[in-house]
Design a protein around this motif. Structure first.
Motif, PDB file in Angstrom:
ATOM      1  N   ILE A 189       8.502  12.141   3.252  1.00  0.00           N
ATOM      2  CA  ILE A 189       9.138  11.447   3.312  1.00  0.00           C
ATOM      3  C   ILE A 189       8.228   9.932   2.870  1.00  0.00           C
ATOM      4  O   ILE A 189       8.860   9.341   2.181  1.00  0.00           O
ATOM      5  CB  ILE A 189       8.790  10.947   5.544  1.00  0.00           C
ATOM      6  CG1 ILE A 189      10.583  11.954   5.389  1.00  0.00           C
ATOM      7  CG2 ILE A 189       9.229   9.196   5.466  1.00  0.00           C
ATOM      8  CD1 ILE A 189       9.556  11.079   6.637  1.00  0.00           C
ATOM      9  N   SER A 190       7.266  10.187   3.230  1.00  0.00           N
ATOM     10  CA  SER A 190       6.003   9.212   2.155  1.00  0.00           C
ATOM     11  C   SER A 190       6.609   9.134  -0.062  1.00  0.00           C
ATOM     12  O   SER A 190       6.868   8.286  -0.145  1.00  0.00           O
ATOM     13  CB  SER A 190       4.456   9.391   2.334  1.00  0.00           C
ATOM     14  OG  SER A 190       4.361   9.489   3.407  1.00  0.00           O
ATOM     15  N   ASN A 191       7.083  10.770   0.126  1.00  0.00           N
ATOM     16  CA  ASN A 191       7.251  11.041  -1.302  1.00  0.00           C
ATOM     17  C   ASN A 191       8.573  10.162  -1.652  1.00  0.00           C
ATOM     18  O   ASN A 191       8.915  10.050  -3.119  1.00  0.00           O
ATOM     19  CB  ASN A 191       7.121  11.668  -1.444  1.00  0.00           C
ATOM     20  CG  ASN A 191       5.531  12.569  -1.851  1.00  0.00           C
ATOM     21  OD1 ASN A 191       4.711  11.668  -2.217  1.00  0.00           O
ATOM     22  ND2 ASN A 191       5.061  13.971  -1.609  1.00  0.00           N
ATOM     23  N   PHE A 230       6.472  -0.010   0.551  1.00  0.00           N
ATOM     24  CA  PHE A 230       5.909   1.162   1.738  1.00  0.00           C
ATOM     25  C   PHE A 230       4.849   1.223   1.953  1.00  0.00           C
ATOM     26  O   PHE A 230       3.731   1.586   1.410  1.00  0.00           O
ATOM     27  CB  PHE A 230       6.710   2.366   1.359  1.00  0.00           C
ATOM     28  CG  PHE A 230       6.655   3.667   2.054  1.00  0.00           C
ATOM     29  CD1 PHE A 230       7.645   3.508   3.287  1.00  0.00           C
ATOM     30  CD2 PHE A 230       5.709   4.471   1.807  1.00  0.00           C
ATOM     31  CE1 PHE A 230       7.418   4.880   4.070  1.00  0.00           C
ATOM     32  CE2 PHE A 230       5.909   5.819   3.015  1.00  0.00           C
ATOM     33  CZ  PHE A 230       6.531   6.180   3.659  1.00  0.00           C
ATOM     34  N   ASN A 231       4.522   0.949   3.659  1.00  0.00           N
ATOM     35  CA  ASN A 231       2.994   1.223   3.543  1.00  0.00           C
ATOM     36  C   ASN A 231       2.726   2.728   4.798  1.00  0.00           C
ATOM     37  O   ASN A 231       1.906   2.884   5.009  1.00  0.00           O
ATOM     38  CB  ASN A 231       3.146   0.371   5.293  1.00  0.00           C
ATOM     39  CG  ASN A 231       2.821  -1.714   4.141  1.00  0.00           C
ATOM     40  OD1 ASN A 231       2.254  -1.387   3.430  1.00  0.00           O
ATOM     41  ND2 ASN A 231       2.777  -2.304   5.490  1.00  0.00           N
ATOM     42  N   GLY A 232       3.872   3.528   4.819  1.00  0.00           N
ATOM     43  CA  GLY A 232       4.323   4.574   5.491  1.00  0.00           C
ATOM     44  C   GLY A 232       4.835   5.015   6.487  1.00  0.00           C
ATOM     45  O   GLY A 232       5.718   3.940   6.602  1.00  0.00           O
ATOM     46  N   TYR A 233       3.956   6.220   7.250  1.00  0.00           N
ATOM     47  CA  TYR A 233       5.558   6.194   8.319  1.00  0.00           C
ATOM     48  C   TYR A 233       4.302   7.255   9.330  1.00  0.00           C
ATOM     49  O   TYR A 233       3.893   7.790   9.212  1.00  0.00           O
ATOM     50  CB  TYR A 233       6.176   8.222   7.013  1.00  0.00           C
ATOM     51  CG  TYR A 233       6.549   9.056   8.660  1.00  0.00           C
ATOM     52  CD1 TYR A 233       8.835   8.779   9.415  1.00  0.00           C
ATOM     53  CD2 TYR A 233       6.452   9.965   8.560  1.00  0.00           C
ATOM     54  CE1 TYR A 233       8.831   8.508   9.547  1.00  0.00           C
ATOM     55  CE2 TYR A 233       7.210  10.930   9.335  1.00  0.00           C
ATOM     56  CZ  TYR A 233       8.355  10.314  10.096  1.00  0.00           C
ATOM     57  OH  TYR A 233       8.789  11.304  11.205  1.00  0.00           O
ATOM     58  N   GLU A 289       7.721   2.325   8.094  1.00  0.00           N
ATOM     59  CA  GLU A 289       7.127   0.819   7.834  1.00  0.00           C
ATOM     60  C   GLU A 289       6.724   0.249   6.058  1.00  0.00           C
ATOM     61  O   GLU A 289       5.999   0.635   5.799  1.00  0.00           O
ATOM     62  CB  GLU A 289       4.976   1.338   8.240  1.00  0.00           C
ATOM     63  CG  GLU A 289       4.835   1.819   9.701  1.00  0.00           C
ATOM     64  CD  GLU A 289       3.503   2.019   9.527  1.00  0.00           C
ATOM     65  OE1 GLU A 289       2.516   1.888   9.167  1.00  0.00           O
ATOM     66  OE2 GLU A 289       3.398   2.473  11.058  1.00  0.00           O
ATOM     67  N   LEU A 290       7.459  -0.516   6.730  1.00  0.00           N
ATOM     68  CA  LEU A 290       7.642  -1.176   5.272  1.00  0.00           C
ATOM     69  C   LEU A 290       7.786  -2.786   5.001  1.00  0.00           C
ATOM     70  O   LEU A 290       7.601  -3.266   6.152  1.00  0.00           O
ATOM     71  CB  LEU A 290       9.493  -0.525   5.153  1.00  0.00           C
ATOM     72  CG  LEU A 290       9.832   0.640   4.359  1.00  0.00           C
ATOM     73  CD1 LEU A 290      10.484   0.518   5.682  1.00  0.00           C
ATOM     74  CD2 LEU A 290      10.221   0.525   3.237  1.00  0.00           C
TER      75      LEU A 290
END
Length: 133
Positions: free
Chosen positions: A6-8, A46-49, A57-58
């Motif tokens: 997801i992060s990618n 994007f700050n992460g999942y 977390e956007l």
């Protein structure tokens, strides 16, 4: 593995597809009648999942433009918005004032001035009505 997958997905290229950099100018053009009035650029970040909470977390990142005041941006551009916005209805306000003027007086024109700070929690937009008669 799901976390990395997801992060990618949220590369800078994809984020720019979701919220293209020129959208900030489009926003300010719609809001103020000119992109040059915008005090900041807007980008999607994007700050992460959070895998446990299954939360992406956007954030919208507002970056002050050179020579502009981001702190003033919400009030700085309001006079032109007030002039055009039907809910504010300045033309109707002017007409209602015109109806109440004593005989012999009429409204020549009106204008809104720039937003001015009056107190830490108070800004004002001067509204000047010029009369004749």
């Amino acid at each position: 593995m799901k976390q990395d997958t997801i992060s990618n997905l949220f590369t800078e290229e994809f984020l720019n597809e979701l919220f293209p950099p020129e959208r900030a100018d489009e926003f300010f053009d719609a809001l103020y009648g000119g992109a040059e009035e915008g005090a900041f650029d807007i980008a999607l970040g994007f700050n992460g999942y959070d895998q446990e909470g299954q939360t992406l977390e956007l954030e919208f990142r507002l970056t002050e433009r050179p020579g502009k005041c981001m702190a003033c941006s919400l009030t700085y551009g309001l006079p032109p918005v007030f002039e055009r916005h039907p809910i504010i209805g300045l033309n109707q306000i002017v007409e209602r004032i015109r109806e109440r003027l004593p005989d012999g007086l009429d409204i020549v024109d009106w204008e809104l001035g720039p937003t001015m700070p009056k107190a830490p929690k108070l800004n004002v937009i001067p509204f000047k009505i010029n009369l004749s008669g």
